[in-house]
Design an enzyme around this catalytic site. Structure first.
Site, PDB file in Angstrom:
ATOM      1  N   GLY A 174      13.047   1.521   9.326  1.00 40.18           N
ATOM      2  CA  GLY A 174      13.437   1.064   7.996  1.00 40.18           C
ATOM      3  C   GLY A 174      14.176  -0.249   7.929  1.00 40.18           C
ATOM      4  O   GLY A 174      14.334  -0.804   6.836  1.00 40.18           O
TER       5      GLY A 174
ATOM      6  N   GLU B 169      12.801   4.462  15.181  1.00 36.29           N
ATOM      7  CA  GLU B 169      11.369   4.144  15.067  1.00 36.29           C
ATOM      8  C   GLU B 169      11.222   2.885  14.234  1.00 36.29           C
ATOM      9  O   GLU B 169      11.023   2.951  13.027  1.00 36.29           O
ATOM     10  CB  GLU B 169      10.629   5.275  14.346  1.00 36.29           C
ATOM     11  CG  GLU B 169      10.719   6.608  15.049  1.00 36.29           C
ATOM     12  CD  GLU B 169      10.199   7.759  14.207  1.00 36.29           C
ATOM     13  OE1 GLU B 169       9.927   8.812  14.789  1.00 36.29           O
ATOM     14  OE2 GLU B 169      10.079   7.629  12.975  1.00 36.29           O
TER      15      GLU B 169
ATOM     16  N   CYS C  40     -12.581  -9.959  -6.317  1.00 36.93           N
ATOM     17  CA  CYS C  40     -12.827  -9.697  -7.746  1.00 36.93           C
ATOM     18  C   CYS C  40     -11.845  -8.663  -8.286  1.00 36.93           C
ATOM     19  O   CYS C  40     -12.241  -7.542  -8.652  1.00 36.93           O
ATOM     20  CB  CYS C  40     -14.256  -9.231  -7.938  1.00 36.93           C
ATOM     21  SG  CYS C  40     -15.406 -10.449  -7.334  1.00 36.93           S
ATOM     22  N   GLU C  41     -10.583  -9.003  -8.292  1.00 36.05           N
ATOM     23  CA  GLU C  41      -9.513  -8.142  -8.812  1.00 36.05           C
ATOM     24  C   GLU C  41      -8.423  -9.064  -9.344  1.00 36.05           C
ATOM     25  O   GLU C  41      -8.031 -10.005  -8.652  1.00 36.05           O
ATOM     26  CB  GLU C  41      -8.865  -7.315  -7.677  1.00 36.05           C
ATOM     27  CG  GLU C  41      -9.758  -6.326  -6.980  1.00 36.05           C
ATOM     28  CD  GLU C  41      -9.836  -4.977  -7.689  1.00 36.05           C
ATOM     29  OE1 GLU C  41      -8.989  -4.695  -8.560  1.00 36.05           O
ATOM     30  OE2 GLU C  41     -10.755  -4.226  -7.358  1.00 36.05           O
TER      31      GLU C  41
ATOM     32  N   GLY D 283       9.490  -0.533  12.981  1.00 41.00           N
ATOM     33  CA  GLY D 283       8.187  -1.177  12.879  1.00 41.00           C
ATOM     34  C   GLY D 283       8.331  -2.611  12.392  1.00 41.00           C
ATOM     35  O   GLY D 283       8.254  -3.569  13.158  1.00 41.00           O
TER      36      GLY D 283
ATOM     37  N   TYR E 106       2.667  -3.815  -3.488  1.00 37.73           N
ATOM     38  CA  TYR E 106       4.115  -3.580  -3.652  1.00 37.73           C
ATOM     39  C   TYR E 106       4.813  -4.731  -4.357  1.00 37.73           C
ATOM     40  O   TYR E 106       6.044  -4.821  -4.309  1.00 37.73           O
ATOM     41  CB  TYR E 106       4.807  -3.426  -2.293  1.00 37.73           C
ATOM     42  CG  TYR E 106       4.119  -2.575  -1.275  1.00 37.73           C
ATOM     43  CD1 TYR E 106       4.018  -1.194  -1.437  1.00 37.73           C
ATOM     44  CD2 TYR E 106       3.587  -3.148  -0.122  1.00 37.73           C
ATOM     45  CE1 TYR E 106       3.396  -0.416  -0.476  1.00 37.73           C
ATOM     46  CE2 TYR E 106       2.980  -2.368   0.841  1.00 37.73           C
ATOM     47  CZ  TYR E 106       2.884  -1.008   0.649  1.00 37.73           C
ATOM     48  OH  TYR E 106       2.276  -0.250   1.605  1.00 37.73           O
TER      49      TYR E 106
ATOM     50  N   ARG F 168      -0.053  -6.519   0.716  1.00 39.51           N
ATOM     51  CA  ARG F 168       1.329  -6.219   0.299  1.00 39.51           C
ATOM     52  C   ARG F 168       1.707  -6.798  -1.072  1.00 39.51           C
ATOM     53  O   ARG F 168       2.298  -6.097  -1.879  1.00 39.51           O
ATOM     54  CB  ARG F 168       2.327  -6.671   1.376  1.00 39.51           C
ATOM     55  CG  ARG F 168       2.096  -6.025   2.751  1.00 39.51           C
ATOM     56  CD  ARG F 168       3.262  -6.208   3.703  1.00 39.51           C
ATOM     57  NE  ARG F 168       4.408  -5.455   3.284  1.00 39.51           N
ATOM     58  CZ  ARG F 168       5.449  -5.964   2.655  1.00 39.51           C
ATOM     59  NH1 ARG F 168       5.503  -7.267   2.413  1.00 39.51           N
ATOM     60  NH2 ARG F 168       6.439  -5.200   2.274  1.00 39.51           N
TER      61      ARG F 168
HETATM   62  N1  LLP Z   1       9.139   6.223  10.950  1.00 40.60           N
HETATM   63  C1  LLP Z   1       8.500   6.817   9.923  1.00 40.60           C
HETATM   64  C2  LLP Z   1       8.498   8.262   9.846  1.00 40.60           C
HETATM   65  C3  LLP Z   1       7.859   6.039   8.935  1.00 40.60           C
HETATM   66  O1  LLP Z   1       7.251   6.635   7.919  1.00 40.60           O
HETATM   67  C4  LLP Z   1       7.890   4.616   9.028  1.00 40.60           C
HETATM   68  C5  LLP Z   1       7.233   3.781   8.036  1.00 40.60           C
HETATM   69  C6  LLP Z   1       8.558   4.034  10.124  1.00 40.60           C
HETATM   70  C7  LLP Z   1       9.177   4.864  11.055  1.00 40.60           C
HETATM   71  C8  LLP Z   1       8.659   2.556  10.318  1.00 40.60           C
HETATM   72  O2  LLP Z   1       9.350   1.955   9.285  1.00 40.60           O
HETATM   73  P1  LLP Z   1       9.779   0.403   9.355  1.00 40.60           P
HETATM   74  O3  LLP Z   1      10.778   0.217  10.481  1.00 40.60           O
HETATM   75  O4  LLP Z   1       8.545  -0.410   9.581  1.00 40.60           O
HETATM   76  O5  LLP Z   1      10.373   0.151   8.023  1.00 40.60           O
HETATM   77  N2  LLP Z   1       3.180  -0.498   4.213  1.00 40.60           N
HETATM   78  C9  LLP Z   1       4.536  -0.637   3.722  1.00 40.60           C
HETATM   79  C10 LLP Z   1       5.536   0.064   4.641  1.00 40.60           C
HETATM   80  C11 LLP Z   1       5.245   1.522   4.820  1.00 40.60           C
HETATM   81  C12 LLP Z   1       6.208   2.188   5.802  1.00 40.60           C
HETATM   82  C13 LLP Z   1       5.758   3.555   6.112  1.00 40.60           C
HETATM   83  N3  LLP Z   1       6.579   4.245   7.050  1.00 40.60           N
HETATM   84  C14 LLP Z   1       4.856  -2.112   3.562  1.00 40.60           C
HETATM   85  O6  LLP Z   1       3.992  -2.943   3.790  1.00 40.60           O
HETATM   86  O7  LLP Z   1       5.965  -2.479   3.163  1.00 40.60           O
END
Ligand code: LLP
EC number: 4.1.1.20
Length: 386
Positions: free
Chosen positions: A228, A266, A334-335, A268, A309, A305
């Protein structure tokens, strides 16, 4: 300040494509390692969903992170990239039987379980293989996050996790299931979180839950707080490395981790977000009634994105120093929602100019689609383009 890019190499490639600056990625990983090393019992898993490009995964794996996967496909991608199977966690509300079996066959570290029916199926499939599966429960902490509604996950109204009220019951159930080993609790409140107060709220909730479990003599070995941590989309150069120091310090100061426990993360977006840009070329500059459009060859199929969002990505004309003008920057799909930004100031744009959409390393390439029968964008690293 604009980013620096190997424009001459870009001219040899077909746009649009993703470009990953491996120096930024390696610096980011090195910061994570330095911060984590301060605490001893912290373990970081990279959330493969953010970007599964094999070249990116290989660099992350070299830096000793584990992998957080949400599908059988991600487990395969992580294993192919060399992540050790005992550092793979597997989450998701809807794990199919074949995906659970894959996890069992590889003896992954842990299944993050989100419901009772799922728990029963994992036990059943593990029994059929004569194996014991490690499970952690994803608890929905009912903690909000100050982020976009589509990427908040920790509220009671979201589909994720097991409610706090059901936690004791589910843990008791797991103890009675012979082919499961209950090892911990898992949480995740949302994504693109910049307010450390949100993580403090999660820590406080986990402290309460831990106290309750301890009163029942239930031992938790692993606490997983999900991901997150957000990035600075407004300033990809000035703040290319997210604030890992504050992030880990927040958990260290607020979470009452017991001495025998390991704390898992976790991450990302914070790992890969700033290293990637979507590189596109201008097809046409079109004069509208009271505005002008820069029409790119990249569209929402390449980077969804902004459309999904209302996300902001910094847009730069990286091949022009002409005086700044204002454009709506749009794609060819086409959107009507195929818009990267409205009223954007760019150095004067002409056909063929290269446009960078910055901070697109996370949830960019991986979310691309073939809508309008478009080809998926390729991904290149700076190591390849020297
Ligand atoms: N752990 C779980 C259980 C998750 O659902 C997620 C992300 C992460 C870790 C990693 O989160 P991060 O560190 O990346 O914030 N597509 C959206 C983001 C969706 C995130 C889904 N879950 C965007 O482009 O903003």
């Amino acid at each position: 300040m604009k980013g620096t890019f190997p424009i001459n190499k870009f001219r040899e490639l077909r746009t649009p494509f993703y470009y990953y600056d491996t120096k930024v990625l390696r610096d980011t990983l090195s910061h994570i390692r330095t911060e984590v090393a301060k605490y001893g019992n912290y373990s970081v898993h990279y959330a493969v969903k953010a970007n599964a490009n094999p070249k990116v995964l290989a660099i992350i794996r070299e830096n000793c992170l584990g992998a957080d996967c949400v599908s059988g496909g991600e487990i395969r991608a992580a294993i192919k990239a060399g992540f050790p199977t005992d550092k793979i966690v597997f989450a998701g509300v809807g794990k199919a039987d074949w995906e659970i079996n894959l996890g069992l066959d590889y003896d992954i570290f842990c299944f993050n379980v989100e419901s009772v029916p799922e728990l029963e199926i994992i036990n059943e499939l593990a029994a059929a293989k004569g194996k014991i599966a490690n499970v952690a429960f994803r608890i929905n902490p009912n903690v909000g996050a100050h982020t976009h509604a589509n990427i908040t996950t920790g509220l009671a109204e979201n589909k994720f996790g097991i409610s706090m009220q059901d936690m004791n019951h589910v843990i008791d159930m797991a103890h009675d299931m012979k082919n499961l080993r209950f090892i911990g609790l898992h949480f995740h409140i949302g994504s693109q979180i910049l307010d450390m107060g949100d993580f403090v709220a999660l820590c406080n909730r986990i402290n309460e839950l831990q106290d309750k479990l301890e009163a029942r003599h239930i031992r938790i070995e692993h606490v997983n707080v999900g991901g997150g941590l957000g990035i600075d989309y407004g300033h990809p150069n000035r703040q290319s490395i997210p604030d890992f120091k504050s992030y880990f310090e927040t958990y260290n100061s607020h979470l009452k981790l017991r001495p025998h426990q390991t704390l898992h993360f976790e991450l990302g977006r914070a790992v890969v977000g700033q290293c990637g840009s979507l590189i596109s070329q201008v097809l046409y500059v079109k004069q509208g009634t009271n505005k002008q459009f820069a029409i790119l060859d990249a569209g929402m199929t390449d980077l969804i994105r902004p459309a999904l969002y209302q996300a902001f990505h910094k847009i730069e004309n990286i091949t022009s120093d002409a005086p700044v003008q204002t454009y709506d920057v749009v794609g060819p799909i086409c959107e009507s929602s195929d818009v990267f930004g409205k009223a954007i100031d760019l150095n004067g744009v002409k056909r063929g100019d290269f446009i960078a959409l910055r901070s697109a390393g996370a949830y960019g390439e991986i979310m691309a689609s073939g809508y309008n029968c478009r080809e998926l964008p390729q991904g290149y690293t700076s190591d390849e383009l020297v």
